[in-house]
Motif scaffolding. Sequence first.
Motif, PDB file in Angstrom:
ATOM      1  N   SER A 106       0.530  -0.856  -0.587  1.00 58.75           N
ATOM      2  CA  SER A 106      -0.030   0.326   0.217  1.00 58.75           C
ATOM      3  C   SER A 106       0.733   1.372   0.156  1.00 58.75           C
ATOM      4  N   GLY A 107       2.447   1.152   0.282  1.00 54.85           N
ATOM      5  CA  GLY A 107       2.547   2.251   0.488  1.00 54.85           C
ATOM      6  C   GLY A 107       3.188   3.178   2.217  1.00 54.85           C
ATOM      7  N   ILE A 108       2.660   2.373   2.513  1.00 51.31           N
ATOM      8  CA  ILE A 108       1.704   2.984   4.075  1.00 51.31           C
ATOM      9  C   ILE A 108       2.466   3.430   4.487  1.00 51.31           C
ATOM     10  N   THR A 109       3.295   2.091   4.765  1.00 55.88           N
ATOM     11  CA  THR A 109       4.427   1.848   6.161  1.00 55.88           C
ATOM     12  C   THR A 109       5.674   3.056   6.170  1.00 55.88           C
ATOM     13  N   LEU A 110       5.485   2.946   4.700  1.00 56.91           N
ATOM     14  CA  LEU A 110       6.733   3.168   3.821  1.00 56.91           C
ATOM     15  C   LEU A 110       6.960   4.475   3.872  1.00 56.91           C
ATOM     16  N   SER A 111       5.916   5.964   3.631  1.00 48.86           N
ATOM     17  CA  SER A 111       5.620   6.653   3.495  1.00 48.86           C
ATOM     18  C   SER A 111       5.552   7.670   5.108  1.00 48.86           C
ATOM     19  N   ALA A 112       4.682   6.833   6.112  1.00 46.76           N
ATOM     20  CA  ALA A 112       5.230   7.477   7.029  1.00 46.76           C
ATOM     21  C   ALA A 112       6.566   7.329   7.557  1.00 46.76           C
ATOM     22  N   VAL A 113       7.269   6.799   7.426  1.00 47.61           N
ATOM     23  CA  VAL A 113       8.532   6.327   7.432  1.00 47.61           C
ATOM     24  C   VAL A 113       9.858   7.064   7.246  1.00 47.61           C
ATOM     25  N   LEU A 114       8.911   7.539   6.102  1.00 43.84           N
ATOM     26  CA  LEU A 114      10.306   8.381   5.095  1.00 43.84           C
ATOM     27  C   LEU A 114       9.636   9.688   6.085  1.00 43.84           C
ATOM     28  N   ALA A 115       8.423   9.913   6.415  1.00 45.73           N
ATOM     29  CA  ALA A 115       8.461  11.747   7.071  1.00 45.73           C
ATOM     30  C   ALA A 115       9.026  11.386   8.358  1.00 45.73           C
ATOM     31  N   VAL A 116       9.121  10.311   9.074  1.00 46.57           N
ATOM     32  CA  VAL A 116       9.737  10.708  10.388  1.00 46.57           C
ATOM     33  C   VAL A 116      11.530  10.666  10.082  1.00 46.57           C
ATOM     34  N   LEU A 117      12.079   9.761   9.865  1.00 50.88           N
ATOM     35  CA  LEU A 117      13.500  10.100   8.941  1.00 50.88           C
ATOM     36  C   LEU A 117      13.355  11.792   8.500  1.00 50.88           C
ATOM     37  N   GLU A 118      13.002  12.331   7.606  1.00 51.90           N
ATOM     38  CA  GLU A 118      13.308  13.423   6.535  1.00 51.90           C
ATOM     39  C   GLU A 118      13.562  14.461   7.919  1.00 51.90           C
ATOM     40  N   GLY A 119      12.587  14.138   8.671  1.00 53.65           N
ATOM     41  CA  GLY A 119      11.762  15.087   9.977  1.00 53.65           C
ATOM     42  C   GLY A 119      13.823  14.868  10.662  1.00 53.65           C
ATOM     43  N   ARG A 120      14.868  14.268  10.987  1.00 52.21           N
ATOM     44  CA  ARG A 120      15.524  14.019  11.160  1.00 52.21           C
ATOM     45  C   ARG A 120      16.653  14.392   9.841  1.00 52.21           C
ATOM     46  N   GLN A 121      16.748  15.022   9.144  1.00 54.56           N
ATOM     47  CA  GLN A 121      17.321  16.189   8.181  1.00 54.56           C
ATOM     48  C   GLN A 121      18.379  15.551   7.942  1.00 54.56           C
ATOM     49  N   PRO A 122      18.075  14.505   7.144  1.00 51.64           N
ATOM     50  CA  PRO A 122      20.378  13.766   6.117  1.00 51.64           C
ATOM     51  C   PRO A 122      19.859  14.391   5.376  1.00 51.64           C
ATOM     52  N   GLU A 123      21.542  14.644   4.810  1.00 54.93           N
ATOM     53  CA  GLU A 123      21.437  14.911   3.632  1.00 54.93           C
ATOM     54  C   GLU A 123      20.940  14.643   2.980  1.00 54.93           C
ATOM     55  N   SER A 124      20.719  13.588   2.204  1.00 53.50           N
ATOM     56  CA  SER A 124      19.810  12.552   1.716  1.00 53.50           C
ATOM     57  C   SER A 124      19.284  11.233   2.273  1.00 53.50           C
ATOM     58  N   LEU A 125      18.184  10.542   1.527  1.00 53.16           N
ATOM     59  CA  LEU A 125      16.981  10.028   1.628  1.00 53.16           C
ATOM     60  C   LEU A 125      16.631   9.133   0.972  1.00 53.16           C
ATOM     61  N   LYS A 126      16.923   8.170   0.294  1.00 55.11           N
ATOM     62  CA  LYS A 126      16.688   7.414  -0.812  1.00 55.11           C
ATOM     63  C   LYS A 126      15.982   5.594  -0.319  1.00 55.11           C
ATOM     64  N   LEU A 127      14.736   5.500  -1.271  1.00 56.26           N
ATOM     65  CA  LEU A 127      14.684   4.029  -1.166  1.00 56.26           C
ATOM     66  C   LEU A 127      15.122   2.761  -1.926  1.00 56.26           C
ATOM     67  N   CYS A 128      14.835   2.181  -1.383  1.00 54.32           N
ATOM     68  CA  CYS A 128      15.660   0.583  -2.040  1.00 54.32           C
ATOM     69  C   CYS A 128      14.240  -0.333  -1.781  1.00 54.32           C
ATOM     70  N   SER A 129      13.597  -1.092  -2.795  1.00 55.06           N
ATOM     71  CA  SER A 129      13.129  -2.194  -2.205  1.00 55.06           C
ATOM     72  C   SER A 129      13.111  -3.299  -3.404  1.00 55.06           C
ATOM     73  N   LEU A 130      13.371  -4.468  -3.129  1.00 54.39           N
ATOM     74  CA  LEU A 130      13.670  -5.416  -3.623  1.00 54.39           C
ATOM     75  C   LEU A 130      11.533  -5.382  -4.679  1.00 54.39           C
ATOM     76  N   LEU A 131      10.388  -5.264  -3.883  1.00 56.33           N
ATOM     77  CA  LEU A 131       9.797  -5.839  -4.729  1.00 56.33           C
ATOM     78  C   LEU A 131       8.695  -4.622  -4.990  1.00 56.33           C
ATOM     79  N   SER A 132       7.817  -4.680  -5.467  1.00 56.80           N
ATOM     80  CA  SER A 132       6.738  -3.530  -5.469  1.00 56.80           C
ATOM     81  C   SER A 132       5.510  -4.509  -5.942  1.00 56.80           C
ATOM     82  N   LYS A 133       4.364  -3.917  -5.273  1.00 58.98           N
ATOM     83  CA  LYS A 133       2.694  -4.213  -6.267  1.00 58.98           C
ATOM     84  C   LYS A 133       2.352  -2.873  -6.227  1.00 58.98           C
TER      85      LYS A 133
END
Length: 182
Positions: A106-133
Motif C-alpha cells: 500500500s505504501g502506507i508504512t513507507l510514507s510514514a517512515v520516510l516522513a519520520v526520517l526526513e524530519g531528522r534532516q539527513p543530507e539525502s534520503l532514498k528508498l531501495c525495495s526488492l519488490l513493489s506491488k
Amino acid sequence: MYKGYKEVGRVLIDEDELASMTDRLAQEINRDYSGKEVVFVGLLKGSFIFMSDLIKKITIPCSVDFMIASSYGGRTFSSGEVNIKKDIGQDIKGKNVIIVEDIIDSGITLSAVLAVLEGRQPESLKLCSLLSKPARRQKEVRIDYLGTEIPDEFVIGYGLDYDEKYRNIPFVGILDPKYIHD
Ligand code: IMP
Ligand code: MG
C-alpha cells in the motif's frame, strides 16, 4: 509444491534472478554514491535477507542499521501515526540514508517512515525495495532503487513471511491459497 516447499504454488523469482537483481541494485548504488558514505536502514523483519545479500556487494563506505515500524492500518496519517517499535541507533542528520525494504504494497508504512526520517534532516534520503506491488498502492512513494514489480499476489520467501513463516525459503514464491487462513 516446489523443491519440497509445499506451500509454494509457483516460483516468481528464483535464486539466480535474485542474485542478479542484488548485483544490479548494488552497482547502481555504488555508482550513484561514489566518494560518499551511506547509512543503510533496513526495515525488519522482511528486509533482512535482501539487506545481507545487497550489503555484501556494496563497495562504498557504509554502515548498517535497522528499524521496526508499523503503521496504524489504513487511516490517513501524519508522521505521528507510525509506531516505531525499534529505532535506529544513530543520528542521521547530514548523512546519506538509504532505506532498505522487502516490498512496497500500500505504501502506507513507507510514507510514514520516510516522513519520520526526513524530519531528522539527513543530507539525502532514498528508498531501495526488492519488490513493489503497484496495483495495491494507496500512498504514492518514489522507489529510487527497485528490484522488480510484481502482480497483486501474496508472495513468501527471501525474508517475506506469511504469519511469520516461510522467511527461510531461498527464493520468492507465490503462496498457495490453500495455506491462507484467517
Ligand atoms: P505497506 O506498503 O505499508 O502496505 O506494507 C508493506 C509491508 O507489508 C511489507 O514490508 C511486508 O512486510 C508486508 N507485505 C505486503 N505484501 C506482502 C506479500 O505479498 N508477502 C509478504 N509480506 C507482504
Ligand atoms: Mg511482513
